[in-house]
Design a protein around this motif. Structure first.
Motif, PDB file in Angstrom:
ATOM      1  N   ASP B 209       0.831  -1.205   0.000  1.00 59.11           N
ATOM      2  CA  ASP B 209       0.000   0.000   0.000  1.00 59.11           C
ATOM      3  C   ASP B 209       0.868   1.260   0.000  1.00 59.11           C
ATOM      4  OD1 ASP B 209      -2.218  -1.582   0.057  1.00 59.11           O
ATOM      5  OD2 ASP B 209      -2.604  -1.351   2.217  1.00 59.11           O
ATOM      6  N   ARG B 210       1.968   1.196   0.722  1.00 57.00           N
ATOM      7  CA  ARG B 210       2.834   2.379   0.834  1.00 57.00           C
ATOM      8  C   ARG B 210       3.696   2.585  -0.396  1.00 57.00           C
ATOM      9  NH1 ARG B 210       6.631   1.346   4.560  1.00 57.00           N
ATOM     10  NH2 ARG B 210       5.707  -0.606   5.266  1.00 57.00           N
ATOM     11  N   THR B 211       4.161   1.471  -0.986  1.00 57.05           N
ATOM     12  CA  THR B 211       5.205   1.597  -2.019  1.00 57.05           C
ATOM     13  C   THR B 211       4.778   1.113  -3.397  1.00 57.05           C
ATOM     14  OG1 THR B 211       6.052  -0.640  -1.671  1.00 57.05           O
ATOM     15  CG2 THR B 211       6.945   1.117  -0.243  1.00 57.05           C
ATOM     16  N   GLY B 212       3.676   0.385  -3.466  1.00 57.35           N
ATOM     17  CA  GLY B 212       3.275  -0.180  -4.752  1.00 57.35           C
ATOM     18  C   GLY B 212       3.983  -1.482  -5.082  1.00 57.35           C
ATOM     19  N   LYS B 213       4.912  -1.895  -4.246  1.00 59.26           N
ATOM     20  CA  LYS B 213       5.638  -3.153  -4.513  1.00 59.26           C
ATOM     21  C   LYS B 213       5.128  -4.246  -3.579  1.00 59.26           C
ATOM     22  CE  LYS B 213      10.314  -5.192  -4.343  1.00 59.26           C
ATOM     23  NZ  LYS B 213      10.614  -5.598  -5.723  1.00 59.26           N
ATOM     24  N   LYS B 214       4.533  -5.266  -4.177  1.00 59.07           N
ATOM     25  CA  LYS B 214       4.097  -6.400  -3.357  1.00 59.07           C
ATOM     26  C   LYS B 214       5.137  -7.514  -3.443  1.00 59.07           C
ATOM     27  CE  LYS B 214      -0.213  -7.858  -2.418  1.00 59.07           C
ATOM     28  NZ  LYS B 214      -1.566  -8.430  -2.581  1.00 59.07           N
ATOM     29  N   VAL B 215       5.786  -7.736  -2.329  1.00 63.17           N
ATOM     30  CA  VAL B 215       6.795  -8.792  -2.282  1.00 63.17           C
ATOM     31  C   VAL B 215       6.088 -10.150  -2.330  1.00 63.17           C
ATOM     32  CG1 VAL B 215       8.619  -9.817  -0.857  1.00 63.17           C
ATOM     33  CG2 VAL B 215       8.395  -7.319  -1.027  1.00 63.17           C
ATOM     34  N   MET B 216       6.634 -11.056  -3.130  1.00 59.05           N
ATOM     35  CA  MET B 216       6.052 -12.405  -3.232  1.00 59.05           C
ATOM     36  C   MET B 216       6.565 -13.270  -2.078  1.00 59.05           C
ATOM     37  SD  MET B 216       6.351 -15.122  -6.445  1.00 59.05           S
ATOM     38  CE  MET B 216       5.043 -14.419  -7.458  1.00 59.05           C
ATOM     39  N   VAL B 217       5.630 -13.889  -1.369  1.00 57.69           N
ATOM     40  CA  VAL B 217       6.025 -14.808  -0.295  1.00 57.69           C
ATOM     41  C   VAL B 217       5.537 -16.217  -0.628  1.00 57.69           C
ATOM     42  CG1 VAL B 217       5.874 -15.368   2.162  1.00 57.69           C
ATOM     43  CG2 VAL B 217       5.904 -12.973   1.436  1.00 57.69           C
ATOM     44  N   ALA B 218       6.459 -17.158  -0.664  1.00 64.20           N
ATOM     45  CA  ALA B 218       6.099 -18.561  -0.896  1.00 64.20           C
ATOM     46  C   ALA B 218       5.834 -19.202   0.468  1.00 64.20           C
ATOM     47  CB  ALA B 218       7.225 -19.277  -1.623  1.00 64.20           C
ATOM     48  N   PHE B 219       4.550 -19.307   0.794  1.00 63.31           N
ATOM     49  CA  PHE B 219       4.159 -19.905   2.068  1.00 63.31           C
ATOM     50  C   PHE B 219       4.187 -21.420   1.941  1.00 63.31           C
ATOM     51  CE2 PHE B 219       2.014 -15.720   2.324  1.00 63.31           C
ATOM     52  CZ  PHE B 219       2.446 -15.311   3.589  1.00 63.31           C
ATOM     53  N   ASN B 220       4.917 -22.066   2.838  1.00 65.22           N
ATOM     54  CA  ASN B 220       5.077 -23.518   2.750  1.00 65.22           C
ATOM     55  C   ASN B 220       3.832 -24.221   3.281  1.00 65.22           C
ATOM     56  OD1 ASN B 220       5.930 -26.151   2.698  1.00 65.22           O
ATOM     57  ND2 ASN B 220       7.381 -25.938   4.393  1.00 65.22           N
ATOM     58  N   LEU B 221       2.971 -24.632   2.342  1.00 59.07           N
ATOM     59  CA  LEU B 221       1.701 -25.265   2.733  1.00 59.07           C
ATOM     60  C   LEU B 221       1.775 -26.788   2.703  1.00 59.07           C
ATOM     61  CD1 LEU B 221       0.885 -26.176  -0.199  1.00 59.07           C
ATOM     62  CD2 LEU B 221      -0.583 -24.192  -0.306  1.00 59.07           C
ATOM     63  N   THR B 222       2.978 -27.341   2.596  1.00 60.10           N
ATOM     64  CA  THR B 222       3.158 -28.801   2.562  1.00 60.10           C
ATOM     65  C   THR B 222       2.283 -29.492   3.602  1.00 60.10           C
ATOM     66  OG1 THR B 222       5.409 -28.550   1.770  1.00 60.10           O
ATOM     67  CG2 THR B 222       4.876 -30.642   2.839  1.00 60.10           C
ATOM     68  N   GLY B 223       1.510 -30.448   3.144  1.00 59.99           N
ATOM     69  CA  GLY B 223       0.609 -31.154   4.053  1.00 59.99           C
ATOM     70  C   GLY B 223      -0.253 -32.120   3.270  1.00 59.99           C
ATOM     71  N   GLU B 224      -1.377 -32.498   3.837  1.00 55.77           N
ATOM     72  CA  GLU B 224      -2.294 -33.392   3.128  1.00 55.77           C
ATOM     73  C   GLU B 224      -3.061 -32.588   2.081  1.00 55.77           C
ATOM     74  OE1 GLU B 224      -4.270 -36.338   5.522  1.00 55.77           O
ATOM     75  OE2 GLU B 224      -2.909 -35.930   7.186  1.00 55.77           O
ATOM     76  N   VAL B 225      -3.681 -33.300   1.159  1.00 57.08           N
ATOM     77  CA  VAL B 225      -4.297 -32.640   0.005  1.00 57.08           C
ATOM     78  C   VAL B 225      -5.370 -31.632   0.413  1.00 57.08           C
ATOM     79  CG1 VAL B 225      -5.824 -33.100  -1.949  1.00 57.08           C
ATOM     80  CG2 VAL B 225      -3.718 -34.412  -1.687  1.00 57.08           C
ATOM     81  N   ASP B 226      -6.265 -32.031   1.282  1.00 55.92           N
ATOM     82  CA  ASP B 226      -7.339 -31.107   1.640  1.00 55.92           C
ATOM     83  C   ASP B 226      -6.810 -29.913   2.436  1.00 55.92           C
ATOM     84  OD1 ASP B 226      -9.091 -32.759   0.275  1.00 55.92           O
ATOM     85  OD2 ASP B 226      -9.658 -33.893   2.058  1.00 55.92           O
ATOM     86  N   GLU B 227      -5.810 -30.186   3.284  1.00 54.21           N
ATOM     87  CA  GLU B 227      -5.126 -29.087   3.992  1.00 54.21           C
ATOM     88  C   GLU B 227      -4.499 -28.102   3.005  1.00 54.21           C
ATOM     89  OE1 GLU B 227      -2.984 -30.960   8.023  1.00 54.21           O
ATOM     90  OE2 GLU B 227      -2.012 -31.228   6.076  1.00 54.21           O
ATOM     91  N   MET B 228      -3.816 -28.655   1.999  1.00 53.99           N
ATOM     92  CA  MET B 228      -3.099 -27.779   1.062  1.00 53.99           C
ATOM     93  C   MET B 228      -4.078 -26.910   0.284  1.00 53.99           C
ATOM     94  SD  MET B 228       0.270 -29.796  -0.325  1.00 53.99           S
ATOM     95  CE  MET B 228      -0.553 -31.151  -1.148  1.00 53.99           C
ATOM     96  N   ARG B 229      -5.202 -27.512  -0.120  1.00 52.94           N
ATOM     97  CA  ARG B 229      -6.207 -26.715  -0.846  1.00 52.94           C
ATOM     98  C   ARG B 229      -6.743 -25.588   0.045  1.00 52.94           C
ATOM     99  NH1 ARG B 229      -9.350 -32.104  -3.075  1.00 52.94           N
ATOM    100  NH2 ARG B 229      -8.287 -32.310  -5.098  1.00 52.94           N
ATOM    101  N   ALA B 230      -7.035 -25.922   1.298  1.00 52.84           N
ATOM    102  CA  ALA B 230      -7.580 -24.909   2.213  1.00 52.84           C
ATOM    103  C   ALA B 230      -6.533 -23.817   2.489  1.00 52.84           C
ATOM    104  CB  ALA B 230      -8.015 -25.564   3.522  1.00 52.84           C
ATOM    105  N   ARG B 231      -5.284 -24.217   2.637  1.00 51.66           N
ATOM    106  CA  ARG B 231      -4.235 -23.228   2.909  1.00 51.66           C
ATOM    107  C   ARG B 231      -4.022 -22.321   1.703  1.00 51.66           C
ATOM    108  NH1 ARG B 231      -0.163 -27.488   5.959  1.00 51.66           N
ATOM    109  NH2 ARG B 231      -1.388 -27.593   7.875  1.00 51.66           N
ATOM    110  N   HIS B 232      -4.062 -22.918   0.519  1.00 45.21           N
ATOM    111  CA  HIS B 232      -3.975 -22.107  -0.698  1.00 45.21           C
ATOM    112  C   HIS B 232      -5.061 -21.039  -0.699  1.00 45.21           C
ATOM    113  CE1 HIS B 232      -5.772 -21.244  -4.629  1.00 45.21           C
ATOM    114  NE2 HIS B 232      -4.533 -21.164  -5.067  1.00 45.21           N
ATOM    115  N   ASP B 233      -6.290 -21.443  -0.363  1.00 45.47           N
ATOM    116  CA  ASP B 233      -7.411 -20.502  -0.394  1.00 45.47           C
ATOM    117  C   ASP B 233      -7.212 -19.374   0.615  1.00 45.47           C
ATOM    118  OD1 ASP B 233      -8.369 -22.256  -2.262  1.00 45.47           O
ATOM    119  OD2 ASP B 233     -10.006 -23.044  -1.021  1.00 45.47           O
ATOM    120  N   LEU B 234      -6.630 -19.739   1.751  1.00 45.81           N
ATOM    121  CA  LEU B 234      -6.367 -18.729   2.772  1.00 45.81           C
ATOM    122  C   LEU B 234      -5.330 -17.710   2.270  1.00 45.81           C
ATOM    123  CD1 LEU B 234      -6.794 -18.226   6.044  1.00 45.81           C
ATOM    124  CD2 LEU B 234      -4.423 -18.995   6.084  1.00 45.81           C
ATOM    125  N   VAL B 235      -4.271 -18.202   1.657  1.00 48.09           N
ATOM    126  CA  VAL B 235      -3.242 -17.302   1.120  1.00 48.09           C
ATOM    127  C   VAL B 235      -3.865 -16.365   0.081  1.00 48.09           C
ATOM    128  CG1 VAL B 235      -1.091 -17.174  -0.226  1.00 48.09           C
ATOM    129  CG2 VAL B 235      -1.341 -18.913   1.565  1.00 48.09           C
TER     130      VAL B 235
END
Lengths: 414, 414
Positions: B209-235
């Motif tokens: 918001d301040r700078t216009g630059k959104k840094v990309m963060v790779a959130f490690n969602l490693t887990g079971e399939v349904d967990e990973m889908r839910a975590r993806h949606d949260l991100v």
């Protein structure tokens, strides 16, 4: 051990093995290759992996693997590391990253192999484990004593639906307890999964209606997660009693999804195992690797067989099979039924029983059953006779005198 | 090649390599260790794997791997096999079983490594492939030229939520384009995934918001399939722009489920790669292995780095990175962005550019960035300066004369 994840390794290194073990612990927890801000004593106390034991057992003069730091000699040692549950939480995939991860690539190591792993008790509660195992498999097959005699549909791949159903009919008429798809046959267009289940289960159910014996068929549902769940449901609807998956091809994500969903025994096929294990100073030993699949829900797991057509020695096969029958937790043993397979026939039954001292196993023969010179029924009979003799402590050659199917098998497969 | 699955291997064997190749083809299609009824000429014509090429390139006197059939000498050969699509259908997990499977365990082989694989065109249509790749990653990070400069949150594991968010704030204030969780940090109780995403994305979004630059963060969602889908949606809900998974820990089943679901780039971490590749005559070469993950949807994939802290040589690192930038299919290139990581700093930029001749890559430094003697901003600046110099064809030492951050880095990490 109940709150920490523990793993045992054999390592080979030109440096002091105690120092090497500390490098392993650092790499797999709070360390990196230079000191960084934030790695406080408090953080290390909370999260650093610990070296629990280092025991040097040998010294060699040449490195087993290329690329490592060199020296005049290389010590081999058994190392135990442990991690607090707080690092990876209760998560099989993240436990896998923790105990294996980058370790195999670290410079000081000319050999590194994961030989065992012990999970915190919280894993026993969180994961399904085998829902059927030995008892459930005996119940579903009706085999109350002796090994479950199994076979593989051969040729591995290429049969049409009709040919597959015909072969299955021959096999059940021959008296087998268990039939599996080959790992190469899953859902190819010549023999698509859904139609194969229908065709095969018609034969299985007809036979069960006539005789009361329902032969267990492990349908190879290897595929994507949603496919596998749907295929499982189809097998269940048709009255099937087993599904099969190639665990290295579906991965932990695949098997966990199936393990949480299943109402049927999971026949876990280990094809690909060679790339994980073939070099004795690299990769995984079976007992460590198998524990991940046991927790994820594998009811049956392949262990190769004695005098097999592959490179694995008999001691390794027996150690693998015994590990599956050894409890993982006091309250949740996670017993998985070992599947002896690969070049098996009546010939190896006596030695297999002598070493295992149990018949809680699936004994699967492809060519060693359907290739019997007197046909499939004689092939099945030869295997049962071989195991009867073994259990009774009678040499196979003696028992064969008045058991012609066994006699012919011993001759044909000698 | 459009209708057949093809794979290239290097093998080592004491028998005639042409015969050895036929054994490979038989084992992985319609053959078994004895002739069985049903293996008709018609079936073989439909389903047998074919030996496409055998080229002997070396002879050695000692076997690379134990357990194989022995001889006086061992030929090394490059072998190409092919299979009809009808055998395995359009299925990545079953293609994996087909090209690898039991091959590594076969008796005649004292070495066997899968070096490349080519999929039928039908796979291009059926699989997602990378949805973002290089172009999508440049768009989301706003990095239009030069490499994406990345870093890893270190210490790997042990930070609380507050400490993690503070460290991320320092890193984005320092000017990085990309931040990744360590593979050891997924959803441990000290720093649970969902709360971490909230805390970190607050910092990322404030900065954007301040700078216009959104840094990309790779959130490690490693887990079971349904967990990973839910975590993806949260991100996604929190405005995040990347998710990360340890592919050997989630397996193809896991990554395919994520790849079909994702609306964000998938940062694929290869930890465990050592057990698949460390012995040069066993396992997998990177280009073959990577193609499975590329088809499944990996947008970024780790390739190690030059002069790394591991055992891999520079040629292998470059071959791996180049393979990811080489199209898989004419109409669907499946370009995956290589991630250079492991002991990287400003020191290796020049040589990396010289050999890659592109900046379409993520250049990730942990200790080599946050450990810079003048702090994080200087660490980031040193990497950008090193790459500017490399692209301009100016020796780093020359460029460093009026670029003090670079000068200090070359000194610190020499």
């Amino acid at each position: 051990m109940s709150e920490r994840l523990e793993a045992d390794y054999i390592i080979e290194t030109a440096i002091d093995p105690r120092q090497a073990a500390e490098i392993m612990a650092g790499e797999q927890s709070s360390g990196t290759f230079v000191a960084v801000p934030g790695e406080t004593e408090e953080l290390k106390a909370r999260s650093a992996a610990q070296v629990e034991a280092v025991e040097i057992y040998d010294t060699v003069t040449a490195p087993s693997l290329p690329g490592a730091a060199t020296g005049e000699r290389y010590a081999r040692a058994r190392v135990t590391l442990s991690w607090p549950l707080g690092n990876m939480g209760v998560s099989l995939p993240n436990a896998m990253t923790t105990v294996s991860g980058n370790l195999y690539e670290l410079k000081p190591f000319s050999g590194l192999r994961l030989v065992d792993v012990r999970f915190p008790d919280a894993y026993a509660e969180a994961y399904p484990g085998p829902r059927f195992g030995v008892d459930g498999t005996r119940r579903l097959t009706g085999v109350t004593k002796g090994p479950v005699i199994g076979t593989i549909i051969k040729p591995s791949v290429g049969f049409s639906l009709t040919q597959t159903a015909e072969r299955v009919t021959e096999l059940i008429d021959g008296g087998v307890d268990f039939i599996k798809d080959d790992e190469l046959q899953a859902d190819g267009p010549h023999c698509p999964f859904d139609a194969r289940v229908e065709a095969v289960m018609r034969a299985i159910n007809d036979h069960a209606d006539r005789t009361g014996k329902k032969v267990m068929v492990a349908f190879n549902l290897t595929g994507e997660v949603d496919e596998m769940r749907a295929r499982h449901d189809l097998v269940l609807r048709h009255g099937g009693t087993c599904v099969m998956a190639s665990v290295n091809s579906v991965g932990l994500g695949g098997l966990l999804a199936l393990g949480r969903h299943t109402q049927l025994p999971i026949h876990a096929h280990r094809n690909g195992w060679g790339y994980l294990s073939r070099h004795p100073m690299l990769g995984w030993s079976f007992p460590a690797w198998a524990k991940f699949w046991r927790l994820a829900g594998a009811d049956h797991l392949h262990v190769n067989g004695l005098q097999n057509k592959f490179c694995e020695g008999d001691d390794s096969v027996i150690a693998a099979a015994q590990s599956l029958l050894t409890p993982m937790f006091a309250d949740k043993p996670c017993i998985t039924m070992p599947v002896f397979s690969s070049g098996q026939s009546a010939v190896q039954a006596a030695e297999t029983y002598r070493r295992m001292q149990t018949t809680d196993l699936i004994y699967a023969a492809g060519g060693g059953l359907v290739g019997h010179p007197d046909g499939i029924a004689a092939g099945v009979a030869s295997l049962r006779q071989a195991w009867e003799a073994a259990e009774a402590g009678i040499p196979a050659e003696t028992y064969a005198r008045d058991h012609p199917a066994l006699a012919r098998a011993l001759e044909a497969y000698a």
